[in-house]
Scaffold this active site. Structure first.
Site, PDB file in Angstrom:
ATOM      1  CG  HIS B 121      -1.828  -1.071   0.973  1.00  0.00           C
ATOM      2  ND1 HIS B 121      -3.041  -1.432   0.241  1.00  0.00           N
ATOM      3  CD2 HIS B 121      -2.071  -2.128   1.738  1.00  0.00           C
ATOM      4  CE1 HIS B 121      -3.471  -2.566   0.449  1.00  0.00           C
ATOM      5  NE2 HIS B 121      -2.913  -2.740   1.593  1.00  0.00           N
ATOM      6  CG  HIS B 131      -2.392  -9.851  -3.476  1.00  0.00           C
ATOM      7  ND1 HIS B 131      -1.998 -10.305  -2.276  1.00  0.00           N
ATOM      8  CD2 HIS B 131      -2.908 -10.525  -3.709  1.00  0.00           C
ATOM      9  CE1 HIS B 131      -2.177 -11.643  -2.243  1.00  0.00           C
ATOM     10  NE2 HIS B 131      -2.706 -11.633  -3.179  1.00  0.00           N
ATOM     11  CB  THR B 134       3.823 -17.639  -6.084  1.00  0.00           C
ATOM     12  OG1 THR B 134       5.341 -17.679  -5.184  1.00  0.00           O
ATOM     13  CG2 THR B 134       3.546 -16.298  -7.435  1.00  0.00           C
ATOM     14  CG  HIS B 164      -2.444  -6.556 -18.286  1.00  0.00           C
ATOM     15  ND1 HIS B 164      -3.597  -6.330 -18.512  1.00  0.00           N
ATOM     16  CD2 HIS B 164      -2.433  -6.651 -16.460  1.00  0.00           C
ATOM     17  CE1 HIS B 164      -3.998  -6.275 -17.555  1.00  0.00           C
ATOM     18  NE2 HIS B 164      -3.353  -5.916 -16.011  1.00  0.00           N
ATOM     19  CG  HIS B 194     -20.257  -5.448  -2.201  1.00  0.00           C
ATOM     20  ND1 HIS B 194     -19.405  -6.496  -3.107  1.00  0.00           N
ATOM     21  CD2 HIS B 194     -19.450  -4.156  -1.807  1.00  0.00           C
ATOM     22  CE1 HIS B 194     -18.271  -5.837  -2.066  1.00  0.00           C
ATOM     23  NE2 HIS B 194     -19.039  -4.803  -1.832  1.00  0.00           N
TER      24      HIS B 194
END
Lengths: 294, 294
Positions: B121, B131, B134, B164, B194
């Site tokens: 953070h 985050h 493994t 990516h 939600h």
């Protein structure tokens, strides 16, 4: 859905009560906002007042099948950093998944539910946070429920006992069996197993409450709401003018983290609401405004 | 527990790798702490460094049956407000309840598990949180797994694509089938129903990964860890010296609230750990230091 316990008149009276209690609670908390003189609070500016926002439940084409909604009232003030009072009245059908867990819903999935939920996060770490909710549910059966706890950062025995006595009085007026049972239920419910600690210092918790006498059960639920109305704003007044330190404030932010952990990991109402398409904003209004996991 | 995929040598090599990756990641993040020159950061004082704290799993009388533990490394710094790197190696028996959900555990409940979990953070709202974890698990079967995501407050397309591409390269070196599958799995996993929103901008997610060739599968898991080590600290460096505004910081505190919601409502590792008596402090090290639900 004809049902002797939970007919239309009873539904209307319960809903009207929850809305009346909301109005009285909001007024009592706004009065505290006006009256505060304390050094920390006054530096935070103007007295807060509640803002209302209504929401509708996504309805089917036929509103006799599913519908309803609610009204959120939020105050962001100088005594109460965030206070939320939700009232809602909704009806519809439980999903296959939930029917088996709800009394009376396996035969007929239709339900009606109305309730009030209050969460108060004070700015002062010396003033306990509080949660209170009461509700009436109708399926092929019908019942009342309610619960909450007082969540001080620095518990004070005398204050805690005073708060508990008010609920004992409210319950004892109906039956001396209720309070011991409801208090124990609360202590078991508002507990964080992974921290091995209680969320707060307790209050009461009751559910599936149906003695067969709707009038008596409704009167109990009203008295429980009145007890909160008569105790919490007064408690807030005893603390509102006391200054606090940065260390106390930081302890409050950490304690609020535990409150978040409880609500998102264990609270049945929160999980039920979020996982069945409830109104996310209304459900998560309970989460504290300023929180720390240092 | 004789097992061709996951013998003692393989277990030792996997554990040693997770610990080596931990050491390299901690060193790379500490170097960022030393090198920052930005105006917001420098006002926050000294460069942070990792503190280590070990914990032991409550063991049975016979440590061949259950035991192990882990080491938490936490940095509270001027660039990284809270960065945690956990490594753990534990063994024991799954409870009745969990056996049926774990591949290969219904025949024999014994397991061995080792892994690394990283949560960062940053103080700057312009620098994405991240985050990565493994792990290697052995039951009567054996497999690798991993996952994570990049969680920017203000996503930038170029940065996202660069991140990516690093994982695509790591995966493609082993099979071109992996990356599309693992990326899709990640996007589906790190999602808040939600809120109807993704937690971050994705990364990869894989589990129960066993091609029958332990060496190849271990090499993939190592490359995934190396890709994180080679990308995140560099990304942090591109952002560390930029000033930010109070409005951006507040947006970050709100975004962190969503991170908490995901971890406590949905994250399998968190729920599994908390509900099976894992080390609470280590599990909840992932929660952000300063968070808001305004």
């Amino acid at each position: 859905m004809p049902n002797e316990y939970g007919n239309d008149t009873q539904k209307n009276r319960a809903q009207a009560w929850f809305e009346l209690l909301r109005d009285e609670l909001c007024a009592a908390l706004e009065a505290v906002e006006l009256d505060v003189k304390g050094p920390n609070a006054s530096s935070e500016g103007e007295a807060g007042s509640f803002e209302r926002k209504s929401w509708e439940r996504p309805a089917s084409d036929d509103s006799s099948i599913a519908g309803g909604g609610g009204v959120m009232s939020i105050l962001r003030g100088r005594v109460f950093e965030k206070a939320g009072v939700n009232v809602s009245t909704v009806w519809g059908e439980f999903s296959e998944e939930f029917r088996k867990n709800v009394p009376g819903a396996s035969q007929d999935p239709r339900f009606w539910a109305s309730g009030i939920s209050v969460v108060i996060h004070p700015r002062s770490p010396l003033m306990p946070a509080a949660h209170m909710n009461t509700r009436m549910i109708v399926t092929t059966r019908g019942w009342f429920g309610g619960g909450g706890d007082l969540t001080p950062v620095f518990p004070e025995e005398e204050e805690t006992q005073k708060f508990h006595r008010a609920y004992k009085r409210a319950c004892d007026a109906h039956s001396e069996d209720y309070y011991p049972k409801f208090k124990k239920w609360c202590d078991e419910y508002f507990f964080l197993p992974h921290r091995n600690e209680a969320r707060g210092v307790g209050w009461i918790f009751y559910d599936n409450f149906n003695t067969g006498d709707w009038e008596a059960d409704f009167a109990l639920t009203q008295d429980v709401g009145r007890a909160f109305l008569e105790t919490y704003p007064l408690l807030a007044r005893t603390k509102m003018d006391h200054p606090w330190t940065n260390e106390q404030r930081q302890a409050q932010r950490v304690k609020r983290g535990r409150y978040v952990e409880f609500n998102l990991l264990y609270d049945r109402g929160t999980l039920f609401g979020l996982k069945t398409g409830g109104n996310t904003e209304a459900i998560l209004m309970s989460l504290p405004p300023d929180t720390a996991w240092p």
